[in-house]
Design an enzyme around this catalytic site. Structure first.
Site, PDB file in Angstrom:
ATOM      1  N   HIS D  14       0.837  -1.206   0.054  1.00 16.11           N
ATOM      2  CA  HIS D  14      -0.182   0.125  -0.118  1.00 16.11           C
ATOM      3  C   HIS D  14       0.943   1.371  -0.010  1.00 16.11           C
ATOM      4  CE1 HIS D  14      -0.241   1.533   4.316  1.00 16.11           C
ATOM      5  NE2 HIS D  14       0.796   0.837   4.336  1.00 16.11           N
ATOM      6  N   CYS D  33       5.844   6.691   4.293  1.00 16.87           N
ATOM      7  CA  CYS D  33       4.539   6.063   4.100  1.00 16.87           C
ATOM      8  C   CYS D  33       3.892   6.172   2.700  1.00 16.87           C
ATOM      9  CB  CYS D  33       3.396   6.141   5.038  1.00 16.87           C
ATOM     10  SG  CYS D  33       4.110   5.500   6.562  1.00 16.87           S
ATOM     11  N   HIS D  39       5.106   0.328  -0.313  1.00 24.47           N
ATOM     12  CA  HIS D  39       5.796  -0.494   0.472  1.00 24.47           C
ATOM     13  C   HIS D  39       4.893  -1.684   0.854  1.00 24.47           C
ATOM     14  CE1 HIS D  39       3.726   2.366   3.193  1.00 24.47           C
ATOM     15  NE2 HIS D  39       3.856   1.437   4.279  1.00 24.47           N
ATOM     16  N   HIS D  41       3.477  -4.774   4.088  1.00 24.70           N
ATOM     17  CA  HIS D  41       3.340  -5.324   5.552  1.00 24.70           C
ATOM     18  C   HIS D  41       2.550  -6.685   5.515  1.00 24.70           C
ATOM     19  CE1 HIS D  41       3.950  -1.337   7.240  1.00 24.70           C
ATOM     20  NE2 HIS D  41       2.913  -0.732   6.421  1.00 24.70           N
ATOM     21  N   ASP D  79      -4.832 -10.647   0.172  1.00 24.99           N
ATOM     22  CA  ASP D  79      -3.727 -11.132   0.501  1.00 24.99           C
ATOM     23  C   ASP D  79      -2.877 -11.292  -0.823  1.00 24.99           C
ATOM     24  OD1 ASP D  79      -1.660 -12.799   1.912  1.00 24.99           O
ATOM     25  OD2 ASP D  79      -2.349 -14.683   0.742  1.00 24.99           O
ATOM     26  N   HIS D  80      -1.500 -10.736  -0.812  1.00 28.09           N
ATOM     27  CA  HIS D  80      -0.606 -10.779  -1.875  1.00 28.09           C
ATOM     28  C   HIS D  80      -1.254  -9.699  -2.942  1.00 28.09           C
ATOM     29  CE1 HIS D  80       1.413 -13.946   0.121  1.00 28.09           C
ATOM     30  NE2 HIS D  80       2.429 -13.871  -0.950  1.00 28.09           N
ATOM     31  N   GLU D 126      -0.685  -3.714  11.950  1.00 27.58           N
ATOM     32  CA  GLU D 126       0.146  -3.368  10.890  1.00 27.58           C
ATOM     33  C   GLU D 126       1.608  -3.567  10.927  1.00 27.58           C
ATOM     34  OE1 GLU D 126      -0.320   0.468   8.038  1.00 27.58           O
ATOM     35  OE2 GLU D 126       1.236   0.642   9.700  1.00 27.58           O
TER      36      GLU D 126
END
Lengths: 140, 140, 140, 140, 140, 140
Positions: D14, D33, D39, D41, D79-80, D126
């Site tokens: 994100h 950010c 980047h 998480h 996810d991914h 996060e």
């Protein structure tokens, strides 16, 4: 209303004792926690604030701001220090996890001041087997 | 040959300093770790031994035996104590994680004695961000 | 009012099943949790009590007292046991995490008795992916 | 009334930025950010529902059902993936942890529908140093 | 000889793909890790060095020095970045955990230079379910 | 040469006992681990393989392949099962962590077969306080 939590840490020494009591009385009441030469912990501090999401940023509060306040007023004073001897806001107080959590809450409440968020909770973890939570004078 | 590890913990105070140095010199070399009034940690100790499986019990060593040795000779002496002041096998030594790990290894080696297992490694975790491992004089 | 939590652990076997149902029915409702030969978990139990800080000790309750009550009445009965077969306060009950958390809460409430603290919450962690929280009959 | 929580995870990319702002303005408000190339998480999602225990099963809800709903409507979509670009229920929204937690709560509330349990809380972690909790429009 | 390990972290985006391959081929080989819009992780990096204890300080190496080198040459370049696009030492390389661990090891070896300690191992944790360890060209 | 590790989990019941011994003898040797009605654990299994990086994929081995082998031959047989009664490769063997780790290693070695990676280590975690590591017949 949404809740956001920041974790910080500090490594500190402390002991549980009352000066006016003998070593025997202190040992009887506080056990090994009253070791005269101190012991210590890796404390974990979780600070939770609550507020509304700012639609422009998606933030309740910029976590960098929250982190800076916690470090400046709390963990910089506690990290690599002696809770009983070195910490201004703990002077003359029992260095138990309960009292430390309350005093951290009160310090944070003062230093957060008037702001878009309200301090909701301080959680202070002393070991993997015990922690304390404090919500201020009107518990949740 | 199989390796089995037991974790124990202790909460202790310490500081890094040399008595013959000034506070300024100690601060220069050891930074906040030299705080005169001590600081402390929740240490985690992982003791690894190696040996053959006893076909009758399925054990390399009864973990209760290993736990009792670690507690009696190591963690009972360190828990809720001051590493610099209260611990017989640390007298006159630097209370760094490295030195503490070596001394724990040497104490355990002595007190394990002749036995079905050999001491393989001592891992000593000081904070979630650093730990030390020692395998004795002939590293693995 | 401040909240303090003690963690204890126990390793136990259990299964989810109803005796009056066939194996097929049990498998249909409970899936692999109904394995006739049992399975087991490392349970983590978090017991939270609330009260006022005693100004003399800095404690809400001496954690040693709380630990002793939890061990005597709860975890000594559950650790290295079969929840369905070996535990007096679970006789005739479903050995689900939900029911176990409620029964632990009720046992603790009885054995804490009249005291300076009130039982606030039992949190029972079955695996890293699921846990149950119970606050007694009037949820918080 | 008892509370049960299921943990799920997702690994996602994100960034925090507003398209109508310059890179400089985004950097000023969101710091690192807002890195233009994203980047990411390992997010941990804890979903808590509350209800009464079904006396026949000992369950509040079959956790398999809860897991399937979370995966189908939430984590399979995240996810991914890229939270800003790939997720239908995040289109046009800020990809902050706060907003993501609220949107996950709202999606889950819709897809849980009329059922024996009520959605109580979404907790979204996060990093090990920050997490958000949301209880819906009427906070607990 | 003693081993000391420092943990650092970074949150980064990446994807696994070969530009010369079609999206279908990339999906076939790399699965969801090839999502065109990236995904990401909270990476944990454990750097282990080995050496002799300095009798004056009790240190193998001042951990502050080690931390500064790791941050300057490795994690400042990776944190809140895209591994494929933003990181000088990963240009033109596959952004797999394996390759990233090797490149981090090689960068650290160069920047540690001639020193009292030797780089022993880089451990790179991508998720709670997988990690990579690299010991340099002559494995331990 | 690089090492990659995959974590899997299983929740199982077991006990330590020898059928030819009395309950008293079993209790004397194995303590509470010999509870006749079983007890259980959330086991964590870490499987480490080693090999060279494939320059085309950046992989030592596709982790999906490794996961599928571990699940098919090991954890699907152990999860929600009784180690003593339900697991083909444990029939007639002591259900200690040591023996279980060795048998898992041997099963994996067989089922990995001729491949681009070699099985390096099995680490089996029984509780947060103990784990076993096995490297095959020629320890590392």
């Amino acid at each position: 209303m949404i809740y956001i939590t920041r974790r910080e840490q500090f490594n500190a020494a402390h002991k549980l004792f009352r000066e006016e009591w003998s070593d025997e009385k202190n040992m009887e009441v506080f056990g090994k926690c009253s070791n005269p030469n101190w012991h210590g912990h890796n404390y974990e501090l979780f600070v939770t604030v609550k507020g509304e999401i700012n639609p422009e940023t998606g933030f309740v509060i910029d976590l960098k701001t929250l982190k800076d306040i916690i470090r400046r007023y709390i963990t910089d004073k506690l990290d690599h220090k002696n809770v009983n001897l070195d910490v201004d806001f703990m002077k003359g107080k029992m260095a138990s996890t309960e009292v430390l959590a309350v005093e951290i809450f009160n310090e944070l409440k003062t230093h957060l001041g008037e702001r878009e968020v309200t301090l909701h909770k301080v959680k202070l973890v002393e070991t993997e087997n015990n922690f304390v939570e404090y919500y201020g004078e009107q518990p949740d």
